[in-house]
Design an enzyme around this catalytic site. Structure first.
Site, PDB file in Angstrom:
ATOM      1  N   SER A   1      35.242  -4.938 -25.697  1.00  0.00           N
ATOM      2  CA  SER A   1      34.561  -5.708 -24.623  1.00  0.00           C
ATOM      3  C   SER A   1      34.634  -7.171 -25.315  1.00  0.00           C
ATOM      4  CB  SER A   1      33.231  -5.217 -24.372  1.00  0.00           C
ATOM      5  OG  SER A   1      32.580  -6.134 -23.560  1.00  0.00           O
TER       6      SER A   1
ATOM      7  N   TYR B   1      24.299  -2.931 -26.715  1.00  0.00           N
ATOM      8  CA  TYR B   1      25.709  -2.861 -26.161  1.00  0.00           C
ATOM      9  C   TYR B   1      26.718  -3.816 -26.922  1.00  0.00           C
ATOM     10  CZ  TYR B   1      29.756  -2.829 -23.174  1.00  0.00           C
ATOM     11  OH  TYR B   1      31.085  -2.602 -22.565  1.00  0.00           O
TER      12      TYR B   1
HETATM   13  P1  NAP Z   1      33.225   3.552 -16.058  1.00  0.00           P
HETATM   14  O1  NAP Z   1      33.878   3.400 -14.676  1.00  0.00           O
HETATM   15  O2  NAP Z   1      31.516   3.778 -16.028  1.00  0.00           O
HETATM   16  O3  NAP Z   1      33.994   4.578 -16.902  1.00  0.00           O
HETATM   17  C1  NAP Z   1      33.479   4.966 -18.026  1.00  0.00           C
HETATM   18  C2  NAP Z   1      34.306   6.211 -18.420  1.00  0.00           C
HETATM   19  O4  NAP Z   1      33.687   6.853 -19.691  1.00  0.00           O
HETATM   20  C3  NAP Z   1      34.044   7.316 -17.412  1.00  0.00           C
HETATM   21  O5  NAP Z   1      35.172   8.056 -17.232  1.00  0.00           O
HETATM   22  C4  NAP Z   1      33.105   8.592 -18.257  1.00  0.00           C
HETATM   23  O6  NAP Z   1      33.489   9.778 -18.015  1.00  0.00           O
HETATM   24  C5  NAP Z   1      33.489   8.244 -19.577  1.00  0.00           C
HETATM   25  N1  NAP Z   1      32.529   8.563 -20.613  1.00  0.00           N
HETATM   26  C6  NAP Z   1      31.180   8.046 -20.883  1.00  0.00           C
HETATM   27  N2  NAP Z   1      30.616   8.749 -21.549  1.00  0.00           N
HETATM   28  C7  NAP Z   1      31.543   9.870 -22.022  1.00  0.00           C
HETATM   29  C8  NAP Z   1      31.465  10.824 -23.194  1.00  0.00           C
HETATM   30  N3  NAP Z   1      30.356  11.082 -23.700  1.00  0.00           N
HETATM   31  N4  NAP Z   1      32.436  11.574 -23.234  1.00  0.00           N
HETATM   32  C9  NAP Z   1      33.609  11.185 -22.520  1.00  0.00           C
HETATM   33  N5  NAP Z   1      33.799  10.515 -21.734  1.00  0.00           N
HETATM   34  C10 NAP Z   1      32.700   9.530 -21.505  1.00  0.00           C
HETATM   35  O7  NAP Z   1      33.382   2.195 -16.586  1.00  0.00           O
HETATM   36  P2  NAP Z   1      34.481   1.416 -17.102  1.00  0.00           P
HETATM   37  O8  NAP Z   1      34.357   0.027 -16.884  1.00  0.00           O
HETATM   38  O9  NAP Z   1      35.799   1.825 -16.668  1.00  0.00           O
HETATM   39  O10 NAP Z   1      34.517   1.516 -18.696  1.00  0.00           O
HETATM   40  C11 NAP Z   1      35.672   1.884 -19.640  1.00  0.00           C
HETATM   41  C12 NAP Z   1      35.452   1.027 -20.937  1.00  0.00           C
HETATM   42  O11 NAP Z   1      35.687  -0.175 -20.836  1.00  0.00           O
HETATM   43  C13 NAP Z   1      34.116   1.501 -21.605  1.00  0.00           C
HETATM   44  O12 NAP Z   1      34.324   1.469 -23.060  1.00  0.00           O
HETATM   45  C14 NAP Z   1      33.456  -0.009 -21.268  1.00  0.00           C
HETATM   46  O13 NAP Z   1      32.379  -0.153 -22.322  1.00  0.00           O
HETATM   47  C15 NAP Z   1      34.715  -0.815 -21.389  1.00  0.00           C
HETATM   48  N6  NAP Z   1      34.504  -2.150 -20.555  1.00  0.00           N
HETATM   49  C16 NAP Z   1      33.919  -2.220 -19.587  1.00  0.00           C
HETATM   50  C17 NAP Z   1      33.926  -3.706 -18.831  1.00  0.00           C
HETATM   51  C18 NAP Z   1      33.480  -3.653 -17.478  1.00  0.00           C
HETATM   52  O14 NAP Z   1      33.054  -4.700 -16.953  1.00  0.00           O
HETATM   53  N7  NAP Z   1      33.567  -2.715 -16.651  1.00  0.00           N
HETATM   54  C19 NAP Z   1      34.177  -4.611 -19.773  1.00  0.00           C
HETATM   55  C20 NAP Z   1      34.485  -4.417 -20.858  1.00  0.00           C
HETATM   56  C21 NAP Z   1      34.571  -3.180 -21.688  1.00  0.00           C
HETATM   57  P3  NAP Z   1      32.398  10.803 -17.709  1.00  0.00           P
HETATM   58  O15 NAP Z   1      31.241  10.261 -17.268  1.00  0.00           O
HETATM   59  O16 NAP Z   1      33.105  11.850 -16.666  1.00  0.00           O
HETATM   60  O17 NAP Z   1      32.249  11.578 -18.958  1.00  0.00           O
END
Ligand code: NAP
Length: 253
Positions: free
Chosen positions: A141, A154
């Site tokens: 991120s 975070y």
């Molecule tokens: P999201 O829609 O909340 O997706 C998060 C995913 O991580 C879900 O599929 C969730 O699946 C999985 N997850 C969480 N805890 C887990 C665990 N203990 N074991 C296995 N899977 C787990 O959010 P997203 O934005 O797509 O996030 C994906 C990545 O991008 C993350 O690393 C986040 O920090 C990063 N990111 C996001 C943003 C943003 O603005 N959205 C920006 C920069 C980076 P389950 O709950 O089904 O396990």
């Protein structure tokens, strides 16, 4: 005629956190590029639906649980030798300042983003090397590159995840494994909803008045870096919406 869903015919790529957001979009994009995605996450119904749609394989995975990661890696190995790994599972909890830091939130963020990425990478690394052309993509991120008020749990976790990933770039020199860190800014997914414990109104405010990135924007970047020829290693990609300068600074209309 070979079946398009036969993993033996397509290179295997593991996508963690593939039940929503960036992970789900990445599984779709990589399947369209000819990979067989193995989707891991905790919510099985959602995973199975996406896996069916893309002709991939859904496997239960909780990256915070060493036993779950071990069993996941064993089942991936039954399908074949993984050539790709997208470390995507993770997220944020809360926006407390250091003075009010919530240790449970910190533990959740460090377990899922940092130790989760460590566990899955460690478990699959021998396969990625053995594949002869492995690739690890880690979704960190911009929070891994800067800090902001109320974000210490975070930002520290994403800094640590980035450091872990970048360390491998040196440690694996000479091995047939590429490493790409992708550091997005604001992407509209379930991320903010998870961060604010299901408070939709608060989550919506994160994206109000801006055009955020979509999960597909990030997935297209993953697919791009993974489709370069084996000698080309794209080390780091930072992508943000045009409306965002830093983690805290947006142009909102
Ligand atoms: P999201 O829609 O909340 O997706 C998060 C995913 O991580 C879900 O599929 C969730 O699946 C999985 N997850 C969480 N805890 C887990 C665990 N203990 N074991 C296995 N899977 C787990 O959010 P997203 O934005 O797509 O996030 C994906 C990545 O991008 C993350 O690393 C986040 O920090 C990063 N990111 C996001 C943003 C943003 O603005 N959205 C920006 C920069 C980076 P389950 O709950 O089904 O396990």
């Amino acid at each position: 005629m070979t079946s398009p869903t036969d993993p033996a015919d397509r290179p295997l790529v593991v996508v963690t956190g593939a039940s929503s957001g960036i992970g789900a979009a990445t599984a779709r994009a990589l399947a369209a590029d000819g990979w067989h995605p193995v989707l891991g996450a905790r919510r099985q119904d959602r995973l199975a639906e996406i896996a069916d749609e893309v002709g991939g394989t859904a496997l239960p995975l909780d990256v915070t649980d060493a036993g779950s990661v071990e069993e996941f890696a064993r089942r991936v190995r039954e399908l074949g030798t993984a050539r790709g790994l997208v470390n995507n599972a993770g997220g944020a909890k809360g926006t407390e300042k250091v003075l009010e830091a919530d240790e449970e939130h910190w533990r959740w963020m460090w377990e899922s983003n940092v130790l989760g990425t460590l566990r899955v990478t460690k478990a699959l690394l021998p396969d990625l090397i053995a594949s002869g052309d492995g690739h690890i993509v880690t979704i960190t991120s911009i929070a891994g590159l800067e800090v902001y008020d109320g974000g210490s749990g975070y930002t520290s976790a994403k800094h640590a995840e980035g450091a872990l990933h970048r360390t491998l770039r040196g440690e694996l020199l000479g091995e047939p494994v590429r490493l790409t860190e992708i550091a997005p800014g604001a992407v509209e997914t379930e991320f903010a909803l998870v961060r604010f414990d299901g408070d939709q109104e608060r989550a919506d405010k994160v994206y109000a008045g801006i055009t955020p990135l979509t999960a597909d924007d990030v997935a297209a970047t993953v697919a791009f870096v993974m489709s370069r020829p084996p000698h080309v290693n794209i080390d780091t990609v930072v992508l943000k919406p045009r409306d965002q300068a830093t983690g805290m600074r947006f142009h909102r209309t």
